[in-house]
Design an enzyme around this catalytic site. Structure first.
Site, PDB file in Angstrom:
ATOM      1  N   ASP A  68       0.856  -1.186   0.000  1.00 38.07           N
ATOM      2  CA  ASP A  68       0.000   0.000   0.000  1.00 38.07           C
ATOM      3  C   ASP A  68       0.898   1.244   0.000  1.00 38.07           C
ATOM      4  O   ASP A  68       1.616   1.509   0.971  1.00 38.07           O
ATOM      5  CB  ASP A  68      -0.880  -0.023   1.256  1.00 38.07           C
ATOM      6  CG  ASP A  68      -1.932   1.081   1.264  1.00 38.07           C
ATOM      7  OD1 ASP A  68      -1.737   2.109   0.593  1.00 38.07           O
ATOM      8  OD2 ASP A  68      -2.948   0.918   1.976  1.00 38.07           O
ATOM      9  N   HIS A  69       0.825   2.015  -1.078  1.00 39.82           N
ATOM     10  CA  HIS A  69       1.733   3.160  -1.226  1.00 39.82           C
ATOM     11  C   HIS A  69       1.350   4.334  -0.323  1.00 39.82           C
ATOM     12  O   HIS A  69       2.106   5.310  -0.216  1.00 39.82           O
ATOM     13  CB  HIS A  69       1.753   3.621  -2.684  1.00 39.82           C
ATOM     14  CG  HIS A  69       3.083   4.149  -3.120  1.00 39.82           C
ATOM     15  ND1 HIS A  69       4.042   4.618  -2.250  1.00 39.82           N
ATOM     16  CD2 HIS A  69       3.636   4.291  -4.356  1.00 39.82           C
ATOM     17  CE1 HIS A  69       5.101   5.019  -2.915  1.00 39.82           C
ATOM     18  NE2 HIS A  69       4.887   4.829  -4.198  1.00 39.82           N
ATOM     19  N   ARG A  70       0.219   4.256   0.344  1.00 38.45           N
ATOM     20  CA  ARG A  70      -0.165   5.326   1.258  1.00 38.45           C
ATOM     21  C   ARG A  70       0.654   5.275   2.555  1.00 38.45           C
ATOM     22  O   ARG A  70       0.774   6.292   3.249  1.00 38.45           O
ATOM     23  CB  ARG A  70      -1.659   5.232   1.584  1.00 38.45           C
ATOM     24  CG  ARG A  70      -2.560   5.501   0.385  1.00 38.45           C
ATOM     25  CD  ARG A  70      -4.003   5.201   0.698  1.00 38.45           C
ATOM     26  NE  ARG A  70      -4.216   3.788   1.055  1.00 38.45           N
ATOM     27  CZ  ARG A  70      -5.403   3.263   1.329  1.00 38.45           C
ATOM     28  NH1 ARG A  70      -6.486   4.028   1.292  1.00 38.45           N
ATOM     29  NH2 ARG A  70      -5.521   1.980   1.634  1.00 38.45           N
TER      30      ARG A  70
END
Length: 207
Positions: A179-181
């Site tokens: 998850d790039h968040r």
């Protein structure tokens, strides 16, 4: 699955040397230890060093999970379920192996409790036994990462000590979907480097 399709994810792939891991597995296999239990332990130790990979995103910010619970996808009639080895970083491989055998049996009988399949903080999906060399896995809802494990293949690599300057080794391809968040590329690369180091020097799994 629909809930994660809108999640910004990225993927990082790395080859892992498997010769010493395979040798260790042959030693502990008679004690009931499975490849799944060993992979879970290796992942858990790498997550211990890089806890952001074990985190999850919420609108309020990143949640760092204090427990390391490794969920592993198992095929059952009608789809997949993810039995979970809880506190995998704190437990020995014999105990993990026994627990995994129990969980798989309950999964195939439809007797897992919600806590036994909903408590994962990180997921492993292994298709290596089906002859798959490499694949990407879909990020499960509520998790920061999932590791897709391919099969072991024999490859030729340079070796200064070999007579012909080459030798055969066994390698496995793993792909992390993250998850790039909450997780960045460098985080993923460092986690995979640590995982590869553990697999190449697997005596740490016995501690």
């Amino acid at each position: 699955m629909e809930a994660t399709l809108a999640t910004p994810v990225f993927r990082v792939t790395r080859d892992v040397e498997m010769d010493l891991f395979n040798a260790l597995y042959q030693k502990v296999k008679p004690k009931g230890v499975t490849v799944s239990a060993l992979l879970a332990k290796a992942c858990a130790l790498a997550l211990e060093k890089y806890p952001v990979i074990n985190s999850s995103y919420t609108p309020e910010g990143t949640v760092f999970n204090k427990d390391i619970n490794i969920a592993m996808a198992v095929a059952i009639d009608g789809g997949l379920i993810t039995p979970t080895l809880k506190y995998a970083n704190e437990r020995g491989i014999i105990e993990l192996g026994e627990n995994w055998k129990e969980l798989v049996g309950k999964a195939k009988e439809g007797k897992l409790t919600p806590d036994e399949y909903n408590s994962g903080t990180f997921t492993i999906s292994n298709l290596g036994m089906f002859g798959v060399s490499q694949f990407d896995a879909i990020l499960p809802p509520g998790m920061g990462g999932i590791l897709a494990v391919g099969g072991t293949q024999e490859v030729i690599v340079p070796c200064n000590q070999a007579v012909l300057g080459m030798k055969k080794i066994k390698k496995m391809s793993v792909t992390l979907t993250a998850d790039h968040r909450t997780i960045y590329g460098a985080d993923a690369a460092l986690f995979l480097k640590e995982f590869a180091s553990i697999m190449a020097g697997p005596e740490v799994l016995l501690l």
